[in-house]
Scaffold this active site. Structure first.
Site, PDB file in Angstrom:
ATOM      1  N   ASP A 148       1.796   3.826   2.693  1.00 14.56           N
ATOM      2  CA  ASP A 148       0.507   4.880   2.400  1.00 14.56           C
ATOM      3  C   ASP A 148       1.304   6.035   1.624  1.00 14.56           C
ATOM      4  OD1 ASP A 148      -2.053   5.310   1.658  1.00 14.56           O
ATOM      5  OD2 ASP A 148      -2.278   6.426   3.815  1.00 14.56           O
TER       6      ASP A 148
ATOM      7  N   HIS B 192       0.752  -1.051  -0.057  1.00 13.37           N
ATOM      8  CA  HIS B 192      -0.005   0.078   0.154  1.00 13.37           C
ATOM      9  C   HIS B 192       0.948   1.169   0.032  1.00 13.37           C
ATOM     10  CE1 HIS B 192      -3.883   2.236   1.973  1.00 13.37           C
ATOM     11  NE2 HIS B 192      -3.164   2.884   1.167  1.00 13.37           N
TER      12      HIS B 192
ATOM     13  N   GLU C 258     -11.092   3.363   6.147  1.00 14.23           N
ATOM     14  CA  GLU C 258     -10.091   4.178   6.641  1.00 14.23           C
ATOM     15  C   GLU C 258     -10.813   5.365   7.567  1.00 14.23           C
ATOM     16  OE1 GLU C 258      -8.103   6.386   3.763  1.00 14.23           O
ATOM     17  OE2 GLU C 258      -6.306   7.122   5.082  1.00 14.23           O
TER      18      GLU C 258
HETATM   19  N1  ADE Z   1      -4.639   8.844  -1.761  1.00 15.37           N
HETATM   20  C1  ADE Z   1      -3.326   8.771  -1.281  1.00 15.37           C
HETATM   21  N2  ADE Z   1      -3.398   8.349   0.034  1.00 15.37           N
HETATM   22  C2  ADE Z   1      -4.713   8.053   0.434  1.00 15.37           C
HETATM   23  C3  ADE Z   1      -5.309   7.455   1.452  1.00 15.37           C
HETATM   24  N3  ADE Z   1      -4.602   7.370   2.530  1.00 15.37           N
HETATM   25  N4  ADE Z   1      -6.523   7.471   1.580  1.00 15.37           N
HETATM   26  C4  ADE Z   1      -7.366   7.687   0.565  1.00 15.37           C
HETATM   27  N5  ADE Z   1      -6.709   8.271  -0.593  1.00 15.37           N
HETATM   28  C5  ADE Z   1      -5.591   8.547  -0.557  1.00 15.37           C
HETATM   29 ZN    ZN Z   2      -3.922   4.904   0.797  1.00  9.28          ZN
END
Ligand code: ADE
Ligand code: ZN
Length: 338
Positions: free
Chosen positions: A278, A17, A200
């Protein structure tokens, strides 16, 4: 460096990710702005870093999309990805599955070919220089329409043999997986794997939709699944991979303190969690930093850390033979370290 830190540094791992646009370090942002003659609203690298204080996902996304404006040519995308692969290799990453957001660039008039050819050239170099394999995940921006996602899938058609999966990212709340059911079905028909950000900031219902309507092979984040015990049991039973991002969770206020991060609770519940970065340039660290920070904050033991690395290989989109080879090397590293 503590013993645990050096154990983590050398531990073979996969990153599952990672938004390549989120690996744009301020130094490279300035260099690309200069190279492309673009004005950016910051006077110094320090000023850029000072702007990286977020109270939610949208705060971050506004700055992240603006930052991506300095990326224009295939050389820019190459340099961006090459810098990420070098950092990841230093952290013991031997395989990386990286997301890119084509719409962030095509909507500014950048050709899809410039974006993907730049990334592919850096991926080939990473294999030659660092022995690191990688795969591409084309991520649709969920704040845009499903029609726009279809147009992106169509633009990607000439490169589909070099794209492993499609993903779903950007502003989660108000843009449920349901909105993209048709385009994900079309992607599946083309043999692509499926991943989606869910849980999230969005509710457990979005995780159900990612499973039932998108037929996700992986869930990105998935933190809020913990609010629903029936969902937790289902995810555990099916051994669904969750790509968890501890420093991102802290910076975007998904958790208020790393000391209360649920990573070990996820493992204890039988969830197949992994550790990822991320958007490392924005959240204060690459994958090694994520492992070390959450291991320290939660007092993870070596067994838990090895389980997280193991899950990164079994949760990857690599073929079973490649996974088996990585697991052998992982086991050899752990045995030699003991
Ligand atoms: N784009 C980049 N990082 C992201 C995240 N953590 N959640 C959603 N979209 C994203
Ligand atoms: Zn992400």
């Amino acid at each position: 460096m503590t013993d645990l830190d050096s154990f983590i540094a050398g531990l073979p791992k996969a990153e599952l990710h990672l938004h390549i646009e989120g690996s744009l370090e301020p130094e490279l942002m300035f260099a690309l702005a200069r190279r492309n003659g673009i004005d950016i609203p910051y006077a110094s690298v320090e000023q850029v870093r000072a702007a990286y204080a977020f109270s939610n996902l949208q705060d971050f996304l506004d700055i992240y999309y603006a930052g991506a404006g300095v990326l224009r040519t295939r050389r820019d995308f190459h340099d961006l990805a090459a810098a990420y692969f070098a950092r990841a290799a230093a952290d013991g990453v031997v395989h990386a599955e990286i997301m890119f957001d084509p719409q962030t660039h095509t909507d500014r008039g950048i050709a899809f070919s410039e974006v993907i050819e730049g990334l592919l050239s850096a991926m080939a170099e990473a294999e030659a220089e660092h022995g690191m394999t990688s795969k591409l995940i084309l991520s649709f921006l969920r704040h845009l329409s499903e029609e726009a996602a279809f147009a992106t899938l169509e633009a990607a058609e000439p490169w589909l043999d070099r794209i492993a999966a499609v993903g779903l990212d950007s502003s989660e709340v108000g843009h449920p997986p349901l909105k993209f059911a048709q385009v994900f079905a079309a992607a599946r028909d083309r043999g692509l794997k499926i991943t989606a950000h869910a849980g999230e900031e969005g509710p457990p219902e979005y995780v159900y939709q990612a499973l039932d309507l998108l037929h996700a092979d992986r869930i990105d984040h998935g933190n809020r699944a913990l609010e629903d015990p029936v969902l937790v049991d289902r995810l555990a039973e099916m051994r669904m991979t969750l790509t968890v991002c501890p420093l991102s969770n802290l910076k975007l206020c998904v958790v208020d303190d790393l000391a209360r991060h649920p990573i070990d609770r996820m493992l204890a519940l039988g969830l197949k969690a992994t550790i990822n970065s991320d958007d490392p340039a924005y959240f204060g660290g690459y994958i090694g930093d994520n492992f070390r920070a959450v291991a320290r904050a939660r007092g993870l033991d070596r067994e838990e850390i090895v389980a997280l690395a193991r899950n990164s290989f079994t949760g990857s989109f690599l073929p079973p033979e490649a996974v088996a080879l990585h697991l052998e090397k992982l086991d050899a590293y752990v045995a030699a370290y003991a």
